[in-house]
Design a protein around this motif. Structure first.
Motif, mmCIF file in Angstrom:
data_model
loop_
_atom_site.group_PDB
_atom_site.id
_atom_site.type_symbol
_atom_site.label_atom_id
_atom_site.label_comp_id
_atom_site.label_asym_id
_atom_site.label_seq_id
_atom_site.Cartn_x
_atom_site.Cartn_y
_atom_site.Cartn_z
ATOM 1 N N GLN A 170 0.954 -1.288 -0.186
ATOM 2 C CA GLN A 170 -0.161 0.337 -0.108
ATOM 3 C C GLN A 170 1.008 1.295 -0.439
ATOM 4 N N ALA A 171 2.042 1.048 0.497
ATOM 5 C CA ALA A 171 2.869 2.438 0.875
ATOM 6 C C ALA A 171 3.439 2.797 -0.569
ATOM 7 N N LYS A 172 4.218 1.613 -1.304
ATOM 8 C CA LYS A 172 4.432 1.891 -2.674
ATOM 9 C C LYS A 172 3.097 2.520 -3.674
ATOM 10 N N LEU A 173 2.108 2.208 -3.644
ATOM 11 C CA LEU A 173 0.376 2.150 -4.447
ATOM 12 C C LEU A 173 1.108 4.134 -4.172
ATOM 13 N N ALA A 174 0.963 4.490 -3.133
ATOM 14 C CA ALA A 174 1.151 5.839 -2.808
ATOM 15 C C ALA A 174 1.510 6.556 -2.878
ATOM 16 N N VAL A 175 2.990 6.661 -3.505
ATOM 17 C CA VAL A 175 3.605 7.829 -3.972
ATOM 18 C C VAL A 175 4.138 7.567 -5.272
ATOM 19 N N LYS A 176 4.096 8.233 -5.847
ATOM 20 C CA LYS A 176 4.806 8.296 -7.810
ATOM 21 C C LYS A 176 5.981 9.420 -7.582
ATOM 22 N N ASP A 177 6.847 9.314 -8.630
ATOM 23 C CA ASP A 177 7.794 9.690 -8.497
ATOM 24 C C ASP A 177 7.844 11.232 -9.049
ATOM 25 N N GLU A 178 6.661 11.915 -9.518
ATOM 26 C CA GLU A 178 5.972 12.763 -10.196
ATOM 27 C C GLU A 178 4.959 13.271 -10.028
ATOM 28 N N TYR A 179 4.319 14.300 -8.995
ATOM 29 C CA TYR A 179 3.017 14.815 -9.541
ATOM 30 C C TYR A 179 2.924 16.008 -10.135
ATOM 31 N N THR A 180 1.721 16.034 -11.009
ATOM 32 C CA THR A 180 1.569 17.343 -11.758
ATOM 33 C C THR A 180 0.168 17.713 -10.901
ATOM 34 N N PHE A 181 0.873 18.746 -10.974
ATOM 35 C CA PHE A 181 0.182 20.447 -9.956
ATOM 36 C C PHE A 181 -0.795 21.285 -11.051
ATOM 37 N N ASP A 182 -1.361 20.730 -12.457
ATOM 38 C CA ASP A 182 -1.965 22.067 -13.443
ATOM 39 C C ASP A 182 -2.717 22.802 -12.954
ATOM 40 N N PHE A 183 -3.462 22.234 -12.212
ATOM 41 C CA PHE A 183 -4.762 23.027 -11.413
ATOM 42 C C PHE A 183 -3.920 24.586 -10.497
ATOM 43 N N ALA A 184 -2.813 24.619 -10.028
ATOM 44 C CA ALA A 184 -2.181 25.877 -9.714
ATOM 45 C C ALA A 184 -1.903 26.742 -10.138
ATOM 46 N N GLU A 185 -2.719 28.082 -9.928
ATOM 47 C CA GLU A 185 -2.767 29.117 -9.974
ATOM 48 C C GLU A 185 -1.076 29.724 -9.350
ATOM 49 N N LEU A 186 0.309 29.841 -9.693
ATOM 50 C CA LEU A 186 0.864 30.239 -9.188
ATOM 51 C C LEU A 186 1.413 31.803 -10.179
ATOM 52 N N SER A 187 1.935 32.244 -8.941
ATOM 53 C CA SER A 187 2.903 33.430 -9.900
ATOM 54 C C SER A 187 3.966 33.008 -10.207
ATOM 55 N N PRO A 188 4.513 34.021 -11.282
ATOM 56 C CA PRO A 188 5.700 33.353 -12.042
ATOM 57 C C PRO A 188 7.161 33.156 -10.370
ATOM 58 N N GLU A 189 7.326 34.004 -9.397
ATOM 59 C CA GLU A 189 8.406 33.992 -8.607
ATOM 60 C C GLU A 189 7.369 33.070 -7.517
ATOM 61 N N TYR A 190 6.968 32.513 -7.466
ATOM 62 C CA TYR A 190 6.279 31.650 -6.443
ATOM 63 C C TYR A 190 6.766 31.103 -5.306
#
Length: 341
Positions: A170-190
């Motif tokens: 279960q622990a291994k299934l809980a972790v990816k190598d990379e996550y995509t946060f394309d929903f985040a609206e961040l300033s250029p220098e966040y």
């Protein structure tokens, strides 16, 4: 019957509700399985008749017209869907492992996996994850587009060294190598705080991106270590307490030491006796994979190190680092271990 009389029967009412829900779910599973069996047999028959009579694709249009006449209002007999049934049969007929599994997810999800995944190992991953987490068509499509399979295979953890066998799955299934946060609206220098608040403000999207049945407990979760204050960026629950530390730069070895401190405090102060050991995930903007391996080697708390992107792409150089097929097969055995636990 008065309200006070119902109270006395509440345990029976609750038991019957649970029984009915369970049976309804079993009936739906049976209906789905029989639907997939039917589509498999239709696909097999179409292919057999084509082979015997030399018919081309035009046969499916004739079949579609006749079947819709015979079964007016019935869905699923369009020419396109009949052709998918044929391809479905051909895709899985030689796979002893996947042929039974495809009966356990919906037809719409099967179509997505069949048409968007390039090989049986990738298909097995998405079939198993869809089965386990009940992914909808939309969520499954998003995970495939975000290359969740590849990110799972590349993940870096020390779970093999720090967790009992029965808890590694279960622990291994809980972790990816990379996550995509394309929903985040961040300033250029966040900042790290701005990233954290975007994840909290979009918590549903964040939990979906994590990939499983997570519960959000809080952010800047406060603990004490002696007279020192500790603040965990994000705390989730997924059969274990999961501490998440966010870093907007490259991974540094000292982050693992700090996470080990967090996990020790969580296990001693927050974790319940029947819960699994707490797990740490350090999510950074970038990492050197060899450096991460050295940093985690002598850490005795279960920690994974991941990166994040703000768009759905996996760099070409990362694709080249995917394991060989034999190693992928071994890693996907995690699903079989999960079922047996």
């Amino acid at each position: 019957m008065g309200k006070h009389e119902i109270v006395g029967y509440k345990p029976l009412v609750d038991d019957l509700k649970e029984l009915i829900h369970k049976k309804q779910y079993q009936v739906l599973k049976l209906i789905n399985s029989e639907t997939i069996n039917l589509y498999w047999e239709i696909g097999e028959e179409i292919y057999r008749q084509q082979e015997e009579n030399g018919w081309g694709k035009s046969i499916v249009q004739v079949l579609s017209t006749e079947l819709q006449k015979e079964f007016p209002g019935a869905k699923g007999y369009s020419a396109a869907n009949l052709w998918r049934m044929r391809n479905f049969y051909l895709t899985y007929r030689d796979s002893e492992k996947l042929a039974p599994l495809v009966r356990e997810i919906s037809w719409s999800n099967n179509i997505i996996i069949m048409e968007k995944c390039k090989d049986d190992l990738q298909r097995e991953f998405y079939i198993q994850m869809t089965k386990r987490y009940g992914w909808t068509k939309r969520i499954l499509t998003n995970f495939i587009a975000a290359q969740t399979y590849e990110k799972y295979l590349l993940n870096q953890t020390n779970f093999d060294l720090t967790l009992p066998v029965e808890q590694r799955v279960q622990a291994k299934l809980a972790v990816k190598d990379e996550y995509t946060f394309d929903f985040a609206e961040l300033s250029p220098e966040y900042s790290e705080h701005e990233l954290e608040m975007q994840l909290v403000n979009n918590i549903r999207a964040f939990l979906i991106e994590m990939g499983g049945d997570y519960t959000f407990i809080g952010n800047q979760y406060h603990l004490m270590a002696g007279n020192r204050d500790l603040y965990i960026d994000l705390l989730l629950f997924h059969r274990s307490l999961i501490a998440i530390e966010l870093k907007i730069g490259e991974f540094e070895a000292e982050y693992a030491g700090k996470m080990q401190l967090y996990l020790t405090a969580l296990d001693e102060q927050v974790k319940l006796p029947d819960e699994n050991p707490s797990i740490g995930i350090i999510i950074c903007k970038s990492k050197d994979k060899t450096y991460v391996e050295y940093a985690l080697k002598n850490i005795n708390a279960p920690i994974g190190v991941a990166t994040y992107q703000l768009r759905n792409t996996l760099p070409e150089e990362m694709k080249a680092m995917l394991p060989e097929p034999e190693e992928i097969v071994k890693r996907l055995q995690i699903f079989e271990e999960y079922e047996n636990n």
